[in-house]
Design a protein around this motif. Structure first.
Motif, short mmCIF file in Angstrom:
data_model
loop_
_atom_site.label_atom_id
_atom_site.label_comp_id
_atom_site.label_asym_id
_atom_site.label_seq_id
_atom_site.Cartn_x
_atom_site.Cartn_y
_atom_site.Cartn_z
N UNK A 228 -14.67 -82.74 46.33
CA UNK A 228 -15.10 -82.60 44.94
C UNK A 228 -14.63 -81.29 44.30
N UNK A 229 -14.80 -80.18 44.99
CA UNK A 229 -14.32 -78.90 44.48
C UNK A 229 -12.88 -78.69 44.95
N UNK A 230 -12.04 -78.26 44.03
CA UNK A 230 -10.65 -77.95 44.35
C UNK A 230 -10.42 -76.48 44.02
N UNK A 231 -10.10 -75.69 45.03
CA UNK A 231 -10.15 -74.24 44.89
C UNK A 231 -8.83 -73.57 44.50
N UNK A 232 -7.72 -74.27 44.61
CA UNK A 232 -6.44 -73.60 44.34
C UNK A 232 -6.07 -73.71 42.85
N UNK A 233 -5.76 -72.58 42.25
CA UNK A 233 -5.36 -72.55 40.85
C UNK A 233 -3.86 -72.83 40.77
N UNK A 234 -3.54 -74.12 40.85
CA UNK A 234 -2.13 -74.52 40.86
C UNK A 234 -1.63 -74.76 39.43
#
Length: 267
Positions: A228-234
């Motif tokens: 649910x949480x996606x941590x990389x600022x891509x």
């Protein structure tokens, strides 16, 4: 020497960040970690009461200039589960929406979705603590953070990250690590190393903070952190941030510099 003040959101979604920072000897020796609600952390950064903060991206238009400190964020590429519009009736029957007092981003997001995606015109009301009990009939409410897993008796729960993605095709970023002035390369590296350590050791994070998950026996912490949480600022999330800022500028009827000008990613 005065320690660098780092403000961290006091929600479950930031526990991997907290774990990493607390397991960094450099951060322990050189920084002070402060835990606040998103809106409180935002105020601290705006008022220069801290040096670095994990803050709602909804405050970016209020900042004359800001710097991205980290390659990590609180984002979502699908259902986030912890930022919802809760209601007992379908969208088209909602007449009033309580806006969560803890967030500067979700309240702006729900306004944008209501106007441009759902095509509804409810009355928006700034909420006070305890407003969750007033969500009944045609009255809905935005709920963020851990309380989404505590208040579960709603017939309809519209996931705001999922709705944004359906609307724009972009991932959504709820919070990013910002400063109001450049951060020394050594400090920036240590912060990023610490954050990466935290999100790379999710099982250890869950074990250390397992007492915090007792509020809901059905809460699957590992699934939440990994799906649910996606941590990389891509790049995709950066584009999503840019789109969100532009929509905010339309809503505010003011010009906001494009993300590439306002947020200076330090090399």
């Amino acid at each position: 020497m005065e320690k660098t003040k780092i403000v961290l959101v006091s929600y479950h979604n930031s526990l991997p960040f907290l774990y990493g920072l607390e397991h960094s000897e450099y951060i322990t020796n050189n920084c002070e970690i402060i835990k606040k609600y998103p809106s409180e952390g935002a105020k601290m950064l705006i008022n220069r009461e801290c040096d670095i903060a994990l803050v709602p991206v909804g405050i970016i238009p209020q900042l004359k200039i800001s710097y991205i400190v980290s390659k990590f964020c609180i984002g979502a590429e699908g259902r986030v589960r912890s930022v919802i519009l809760a209601s007992q009736v379908p969208l088209e029957q909602i007449t009033k929406v309580y806006l969560d007092y803890q967030s500067a981003t979700s309240v702006r997001l729900v306004r944008i979705l209501a106007k441009h995606h759902w095509n509804i015109t409810p009355e928006f009301v700034d909420a006070q603590p305890g407003y969750e009990r007033e969500i009944k009939g045609s009255v809905a409410g935005v709920i963020i953070g851990d309380r989404c897993f505590e208040y579960t008796g709603f017939k309809y729960q519209y996931d705001l990250a999922e709705e944004w993605i359906n609307f724009t095709g972009y991932p959504f970023v709820f919070a990013a690590w910002l400063s109001l002035r450049p951060v020394k390369p050594e400090l920036k590296k240590e912060i990023n190393d610490a954050l990466e350590y935290g999100i790379s050791n999710i099982d250890s994070v869950i074990q250390q903070y397992k007492s915090k998950f007792s509020f809901n026996p059905n809460f699957n912490a590992r699934e939440y952190y990994t799906h649910n949480i996606s941590y990389y600022l891509n790049e995709g999330k950066s584009r999503g941030m840019n789109a969100f800022i532009k929509y905010m500028s339309v809503e505010n009827r003011s010009e906001v510099d494009p993300l590439r000008r306002q947020l200076y990613a330090q090399k």
